[in-house]
Write a protein that holds these residues in place. Structure first.
Motif, PDB file in Angstrom:
ATOM      1  N   LEU A  41      12.032 -42.301 -41.265  1.00 52.34           N
ATOM      2  CA  LEU A  41      10.967 -41.328 -41.013  1.00 52.34           C
ATOM      3  C   LEU A  41      10.061 -41.175 -42.218  1.00 52.34           C
ATOM      4  CD1 LEU A  41      12.520 -38.271 -39.103  1.00 52.34           C
ATOM      5  CD2 LEU A  41      11.060 -40.079 -38.202  1.00 52.34           C
ATOM      6  N   GLY A  46       3.557 -38.834 -40.911  1.00 52.25           N
ATOM      7  CA  GLY A  46       3.847 -37.577 -40.248  1.00 52.25           C
ATOM      8  C   GLY A  46       2.718 -36.570 -40.317  1.00 52.25           C
ATOM      9  N   LEU A  48       6.527 -34.242 -40.574  1.00 46.53           N
ATOM     10  CA  LEU A  48       7.606 -33.733 -39.750  1.00 46.53           C
ATOM     11  C   LEU A  48       7.321 -32.280 -39.375  1.00 46.53           C
ATOM     12  CD1 LEU A  48      10.576 -33.943 -38.653  1.00 46.53           C
ATOM     13  CD2 LEU A  48      11.303 -33.192 -40.914  1.00 46.53           C
ATOM     14  N   MET A  64       7.409 -35.572 -34.939  1.00 46.32           N
ATOM     15  CA  MET A  64       6.464 -35.995 -35.974  1.00 46.32           C
ATOM     16  C   MET A  64       5.043 -35.806 -35.442  1.00 46.32           C
ATOM     17  SD  MET A  64       8.466 -36.955 -38.430  1.00 46.32           S
ATOM     18  CE  MET A  64       7.393 -37.881 -39.539  1.00 46.32           C
ATOM     19  N   LYS A 331       6.020 -35.123 -45.288  1.00 41.65           N
ATOM     20  CA  LYS A 331       6.250 -36.523 -44.978  1.00 41.65           C
ATOM     21  C   LYS A 331       6.823 -37.199 -46.213  1.00 41.65           C
ATOM     22  CE  LYS A 331       1.360 -37.552 -45.870  1.00 41.65           C
ATOM     23  NZ  LYS A 331       0.117 -38.122 -45.290  1.00 41.65           N
TER      24      LYS A 331
END
Length: 522
Positions: A41, A46, A48, A64, A331
């Motif tokens: 991730l 992103g 997040l 995301m 992110k």
């Protein structure tokens, strides 16, 4: 209903909730038990937004922004994008996730800024868009129906926007217009059964009311059951209690009767509350970086583990892995953190059984008042203390009688403490002029106030618990709560907020009573 929630030593304070960390990089301390669980991730552009944990499964689901949903089956070491290309959410962000308690591969999500409403099946292999809405917020599903046909959603930052589907999301009907005009944004619905529903109204709209509304006829009519501005990821716990964050204040409101009545949850829990095995509640504390645990339905809280290296936005629990998951709106690396609990019950061994409301280390969010001469005061002082770094000084200035009180949550009308699970009020006490009998008070009485109508308990004279309590030395005093419960009208242990002291002396002389380490004990 099982909802994904993000959300905690007993901090008693009136301070506002600290802001969640934004797009900044903070290095992880080498010795911290919190480890990076961002995996791949970190490479997604992103940021997040939210993480949910599938109940009972070793699966985490992350939202995301503008990159859809991702899942991890290994505690965050690696993540896979859910849905097939062209048949999955690619815009906006999911803010709410509701997991099917009977099917670990099925869940529903709702989100804003182009996301909308989706149902995910087969562990995320497929995603189905439900309806045309793209700017939604809360969602819940009637799990008492084996067909999962009834779904409620709300639109983001919209008044009276509650919308109902009776066919699993194929068609939708606005029912928010059945709520009173002038209510604020409708946020997160709760479906308790086929007939009993709840909806909260809160937001920044001026001149529009906050509150929680309850329906017992599947949304046909609604009754306002609370003035609280509940807003955020709610928890319906295994015992049926409902925990709901309060907007901006950072506190939590609770109902123990299926939403019919509500009260403020005492203690330091801030934001959303989650439940882990053993009927324990876990939340974040005031700085949003310390986990707190309660084993008694939120009556008292204690810190567990080390603080996270930075403030975090939410909290989830990976049950098979026995790991807490936290995240921030960011992110890159360290946007997701994981703490693997040690074996057995070791992590919870330090869970304090006492409910502390003052110990000089930050449990002083309230205020004091005092009447006892022109220069009298009741306030914290660091010149002396029994524990921590400060005590409360009850100072009398040339008065034969004095009375004052300390509100540990500041005002009774906003925060009340339930002490019904405890048997003893304990505190440390000292008289500064104990060596001089001419300046020593002859009586010191202690009582508790509850309210909001400020009903006092019985006042007890501390001399009944020790003849030398005012000799100028610190003494630990334990008062059975039963001794305080003979007042009329009856003293309500469910709504305590203030320690009150009163003194008398034969001569109008100045003196101080120091009080520290105030707590309620089993």
């Amino acid at each position: 209903m099982i909802s994904s929630t993000a959300a905690p030593l007993i901090l008693i304070s009136a301070c506002m909730l600290a802001s969640a960390a934004r797009l900044v990089a903070v290095d992880e301390p080498e010795a911290s038990p919190w480890k990076d669980a961002s995996g791949n991730l970190a490479a997604v552009d992103g940021p997040l937004w939210h993480i949910g944990a599938v109940p009972g499964a070793d699966t985490l689901v992350a939202s995301m922004r503008d990159h859809g949903l991702w899942a991890s089956d290994d505690g965050g070491a690696s993540w896979r994008q859910l849905g097939a290309p062209g048949a999955r959410a690619e815009q906006g962000l999911a803010d709410h996730m509701v997991f099917d308690p009977k099917d670990r591969g099925a869940f529903w999500t709702s989100g804003m800024y182009g996301f909308g409403v989706w149902k995910t099946a087969a562990g995320g292999a497929t995603m189905t868009k439900l309806g045309p809405e793209t700017h939604t917020e809360g969602i819940d599903v009637d799990f008492s129906d084996p067909h999962r046909a009834t779904i409620l959603i709300t639109k983001h930052e919209s008044e009276r926007s509650l919308t109902l589907s009776k066919d699993g999301g194929a068609t939708w009907t606005l029912i928010g217009d059945r709520l009173p005009a002038g209510t604020n944004f409708t946020c997160e619905p709760i479906i308790l059964d086929a007939k009993t529903w709840l909806i909260n109204c809160a937001g920044y709209k001026k001149d529009e009311s906050w509150g929680i509304y309850r329906s017992e006829d599947a949304g046909a009519t609604w009754k306002k059951v609370s003035e609280a501005g509940a807003c955020g990821h709610q928890l319906v716990s295994s015992d049926g209690s409902i925990y709901w964050p309060a907007l901006w204040a950072g506190t939590v409101v609770v109902s123990r009767d299926r939403g019919a009545t509500w009260s403020q949850l005492g203690g330091p829990a801030r934001g959303a509350v989650i439940e882990i095995p053993g009927k324990r509640l876990v939340a974040l504390g005031e700085g949003h970086n310390q986990l707190l645990v309660s084993s008694n339905a939120g009556t008292s809280w204690a810190a567990i583990g080390e603080a996270t290296p930075f403030p975090v936005k939410g909290l989830a629990y990976d049950e098979p892995r026995r790991a807490f998951i936290t995240w921030r709106e960011a992110k890159g690396q360290n946007s997701v953190l994981r703490w693997d609990l040690p074996p057995g019950d070791q992590a919870f061994a330090a869970h304090a059984s006492a409910l502390k409301v003052w110990n000089g280390e930050g449990y002083a969010g309230g205020g004091g008042w005092m009447g006892g001469g022109a220069g009298a005061f009741l306030k914290p002082t660091t010149s002396d203390h029994f524990d921590g770094t400060a005590c409360l000084e009850f100072h009398v200035e040339n008065a034969a009688a004095a009375e004052g009180g300390w509100n540990w949550f500041n005002w009774a009308q906003t925060t009340l403490t339930d002490v019904s699970a405890y048997k003893t009020l304990s505190l440390a006490i000292k008289c500064t002029d104990g060596a001089d009998a001419a300046k020593r008070p002859t009586t010191v009485r202690v009582c508790l106030n509850c309210g909001p109508n400020k009903i006092s308990s019985a006042a007890v004279d501390i001399s009944a618990y020790g003849k030398e309590l005012l000799d100028g030395q610190w003494h630990r005093l334990s008062i059975p709560l039963a001794d305080l419960q003979v007042a009329k009208p009856p003293f309500d242990q469910h709504s305590v907020y203030e320690l009150r002291l009163s003194t008398t002396s034969p001569a109008a002389t100045p003196y101080s009573i120091l009080v520290d380490a105030v707590a309620f004990a089993p």
